[in-house]
Design a protein around this motif. Structure first.
Motif, mmCIF file in Angstrom:
data_model
loop_
_atom_site.group_PDB
_atom_site.id
_atom_site.type_symbol
_atom_site.label_atom_id
_atom_site.label_comp_id
_atom_site.label_asym_id
_atom_site.label_seq_id
_atom_site.Cartn_x
_atom_site.Cartn_y
_atom_site.Cartn_z
ATOM 1 N N TRP A 1 15.780 -47.225 49.167
ATOM 2 C CA TRP A 1 15.538 -48.211 49.573
ATOM 3 C C TRP A 1 16.152 -48.770 48.404
ATOM 4 O O TRP A 1 17.335 -50.030 47.976
ATOM 5 C CB TRP A 1 15.956 -48.685 50.595
ATOM 6 C CG TRP A 1 16.131 -48.491 52.029
ATOM 7 C CD1 TRP A 1 15.376 -47.747 52.764
ATOM 8 C CD2 TRP A 1 17.045 -48.683 52.568
ATOM 9 N NE1 TRP A 1 15.984 -47.998 54.297
ATOM 10 C CE2 TRP A 1 16.995 -48.343 54.008
ATOM 11 C CE3 TRP A 1 18.090 -50.001 52.568
ATOM 12 C CZ2 TRP A 1 18.235 -48.842 54.866
ATOM 13 C CZ3 TRP A 1 19.230 -50.017 53.377
ATOM 14 C CH2 TRP A 1 19.027 -49.634 54.827
ATOM 15 N N TRP A 2 14.657 -48.712 47.287
ATOM 16 C CA TRP A 2 14.247 -49.128 46.613
ATOM 17 C C TRP A 2 15.414 -49.142 45.107
ATOM 18 O O TRP A 2 15.372 -50.153 44.120
ATOM 19 C CB TRP A 2 13.138 -49.109 46.602
ATOM 20 C CG TRP A 2 12.012 -49.677 47.368
ATOM 21 C CD1 TRP A 2 11.140 -49.302 47.661
ATOM 22 C CD2 TRP A 2 11.682 -51.204 47.399
ATOM 23 N NE1 TRP A 2 10.586 -50.325 48.615
ATOM 24 C CE2 TRP A 2 10.911 -51.642 47.628
ATOM 25 C CE3 TRP A 2 12.529 -52.428 46.021
ATOM 26 C CZ2 TRP A 2 10.410 -53.181 49.080
ATOM 27 C CZ3 TRP A 2 12.034 -53.896 46.644
ATOM 28 C CH2 TRP A 2 10.888 -53.926 48.360
ATOM 29 N N GLY A 3 15.522 -48.099 44.688
ATOM 30 C CA GLY A 3 16.527 -47.407 44.111
ATOM 31 C C GLY A 3 17.803 -48.090 44.348
ATOM 32 O O GLY A 3 18.525 -48.100 42.856
ATOM 33 N N GLY A 4 18.094 -47.740 45.966
ATOM 34 C CA GLY A 4 19.427 -48.924 45.822
ATOM 35 C C GLY A 4 20.010 -50.133 44.941
ATOM 36 O O GLY A 4 20.846 -50.768 44.587
ATOM 37 N N LEU A 5 18.359 -50.844 45.442
ATOM 38 C CA LEU A 5 18.890 -52.140 45.622
ATOM 39 C C LEU A 5 18.541 -52.697 43.581
ATOM 40 O O LEU A 5 18.993 -53.078 43.292
ATOM 41 C CB LEU A 5 16.793 -52.661 46.019
ATOM 42 C CG LEU A 5 17.392 -52.987 47.549
ATOM 43 C CD1 LEU A 5 16.322 -53.056 48.418
ATOM 44 C CD2 LEU A 5 18.616 -54.154 48.082
ATOM 45 N N LEU A 6 18.024 -51.348 43.609
ATOM 46 C CA LEU A 6 17.333 -51.882 41.884
ATOM 47 C C LEU A 6 18.924 -51.338 40.886
ATOM 48 O O LEU A 6 19.448 -52.349 40.203
ATOM 49 C CB LEU A 6 16.631 -50.890 40.953
ATOM 50 C CG LEU A 6 16.118 -50.563 39.469
ATOM 51 C CD1 LEU A 6 15.505 -51.867 39.610
ATOM 52 C CD2 LEU A 6 15.186 -49.989 39.409
#
Length: 545
Positions: A474-479
């Motif tokens: 999720w954090w990679g996608g949001l970044l």
């Protein structure tokens, strides 16, 4: 009705409600779907009480219906899957005998071998709906969905709609899915019934297309063409598959909405050129749509495009104006309600956001390029893949942990030939059964297009730094979403555009020579490495992972 140039977004809140309810209901617990539905109902009631405009009231009414369906039908389905009695035996790892009906075609699982070569012990995965099941000799009252992991090739020949019995070991299903258990199978399928005639016909057409392609084209192109036309990548060399993935062109062999649009559009246009009436042409195109759906299989992106196409053809048949956004919203809501697993499908998400970008972003970006003296045609060719990349890159980055930097350029060069390859390939599949010589002629016509796509993928994937690693999850996608949004906003200011261009030029000047002159260790394609560290020797053998 929306005015010309204005998008009709009245069904979008309803579609988002159903999608979010299905997503949270599987990732956060079945009760989350009911909560989303209740919130939507409350908001809709407030809007109906306070809004006086016809458009606002119709949007609120659609939201109310979506909330009721989410709190009712969707929640019931998700709860039934969450409390299915087969989950407990699967957690213990019992032995099960299952009678079930296959829900889709077998998909190969590629395993790693030695020296970057694929493994020889190939397996397939198949989704199936349980009819009866016994665990350690005890009947279990389950009617959920199970995922089969079985050896190829006998299981690979199964078609959707066949009943089959299998014995295997149960393992727990992955969290956040409707699947209630995974069945690990070692033996062949038992008590197999005959598949429906339309599935047998579709399988024969796919096999005939593979045979015609192999008889006319070189191995790379022969494996690619069935993937372009019907999503059949069983004969595609692993090298070609990897190159398409690195070049950001793997969607071309996954059968997406573009394939559906090309086939249905070609049928409709040809009939109209023959002076067939619009309603008759729409009905014939609808029949072609159903046939193509059966031929390629029930993939999420194909189902989304098929529902949208059916809505558009129905509007044409009724003499009404078709609109893309209501059709997309209706497709999202209806498919998630029918099969809530769509809500957590990456393929479905990629298809929906890409379609939304093509409708909402691409025309505006193409117009902006026109204003900057970019020739017509070129502006659209750049705007379409760029819009699709911006909205799909965050999903791909979070899912795969990597981002392809050559996607836009590769798809710009690939786009002109995809439609021709698809049309010729479909004609080859249709005619191969009764006129093999004609099918081979159509394959021959599709050959140059397939060769061009292989060349583009091979060239793009070979560019140094074509694919960069990215944080997964999720954090990679949001970044990635934040980076894409920042770049889009930055390009609206001239000074920021110049700054970004200078930064990219600096990266290319520094990074590319380093990657070419001093590549990483070990080199790509290595098989065996001998290590001498001063305190002893070591040998490292590549497993391909």
């Amino acid at each position: 009705m929306a005015s010309p140039g204005e998008h009709d977004l009245r069904l979008v809140p309803a579609a988002v409600t159903v999608w979010v309810a299905g997503l949270t209901g599987q990732l956060g617990g079945w009760w989350s779907a009911g909560l989303c539905g209740v919130v939507a109902v409350v908001v809709a009631v407030v809007l109906l009480a306070r809004c006086g405009g016809a458009r606002a009231r119709s949007a609120a009414a659609a939201l109310l219906v979506a909330g009721v369906l989410s709190a009712g039908v969707l929640t019931v389905v998700l709860r039934a899957a969450a409390v299915d009695p087969l989950r407990a035996p699967a957690a213990r790892g019992g032995q099960a005998v299952v009678m079930m009906t296959t829900a889709d075609r077998a998909r190969p699982v590629r395993s790693a071998g030695y020296a970057n070569e694929p493994g020889t012990g190939r397996k397939v995965i198949i989704r199936a709906d349980i009819e009866r099941v016994r665990v350690d000799g005890v009947p279990v009252a389950s009617t959920g969905r199970v995922l089969l992991v079985a050896p190829s090739p006998r299981w690979a020949r199964l078609l959707p709609g066949q009943q089959v019995r299998a014995t295997g070991s149960l393992t727990p299903a992955r969290a956040g899915e409707l699947t209630v258990a995974v069945l690990q199978i070692r033996g062949p399928p038992e008590a197999v019934t005959t598949a429906p005639w339309w599935q047998r016909s579709a399988a024969a057409m796919r096999a005939d297309l593979r045979a015609a392609s192999a008889a006319v084209l070189d191995p790379d192109e022969a494996g690619l063409l069935p993937g372009l036309v019907v999503g059949d990548t069983s004969a595609m060399p692993q090298r070609v598959a990897d190159e398409f993935l690195d070049a950001g062109m793997s969607h071309l062999v996954a059968v997406s909405g573009s394939n559906v649009a090309v086939v249905v559009g070609a049928v409709f246009v040809v009939l109209r050129l023959l002076r067939v009436g619009p309603r008759t042409s729409a009905v014939a195109a609808g029949c072609a749509l159903v046939g193509f759906l059966i031929l390629v299989g029930y993939e999420p992106s194909v189902l989304r495009a098929s529902v949208m196409g059916a809505v558009g053809l129905l509007a044409l048949a009724l003499g009404r104006q078709a609109s893309a956004m209501p059709a997309l919203a209706f497709a999202v809501a209806s498919l998630v309600l029918i099969d809530p697993a769509m809500a957590v499908s990456f393929g479905f998400a990629l298809s929906v956001v890409a379609t939304g970008a093509l409708v909402l972003l691409a025309p505006a970006w193409a117009a902006a390029l026109h204003r900057r003296s970019v020739p017509p045609g070129v502006a659209e060719a750049v705007a379409v893949p760029l819009a699709a990349f911006v909205v799909t890159a965050p999903i791909i980055a979070g899912m795969a942990g990597e981002v392809s930097l050559v996607t836009v350029a590769a798809n710009v060069f690939a786009a002109p030939v995809v439609a021709f390859a698809t049309v010729f390939g479909v004609l080859a599949a249709v005619t191969a059964g009764f006129a093999p010589w004609l099918a081979e002629a159509f394959v021959w016509l599709a050959g140059p297009e397939a060769s061009w796509l292989v060349l583009i993928a091979r060239t793009a994937s070979g560019v140094p730094g074509a694919v960069i690693d990215w944080p997964v999850g999720w954090w990679g996608g949001l970044l990635a979403a934040a980076v894409c949004a920042g770049i889009v906003l930055a390009f609206r200011a001239r000074r920021l555009r110049l700054l970004i261009a200078a930064a990219l030029a600096g990266v290319l000047i520094i990074a590319v020579p380093v990657a070419v002159i001093a590549p990483g260790w070990p080199p790509a394609g290595w098989t065996l490495v001998a290590c001498d560290v001063g305190q002893g020797d070591g040998l490292v053998l590549s497993t391909g992972e």
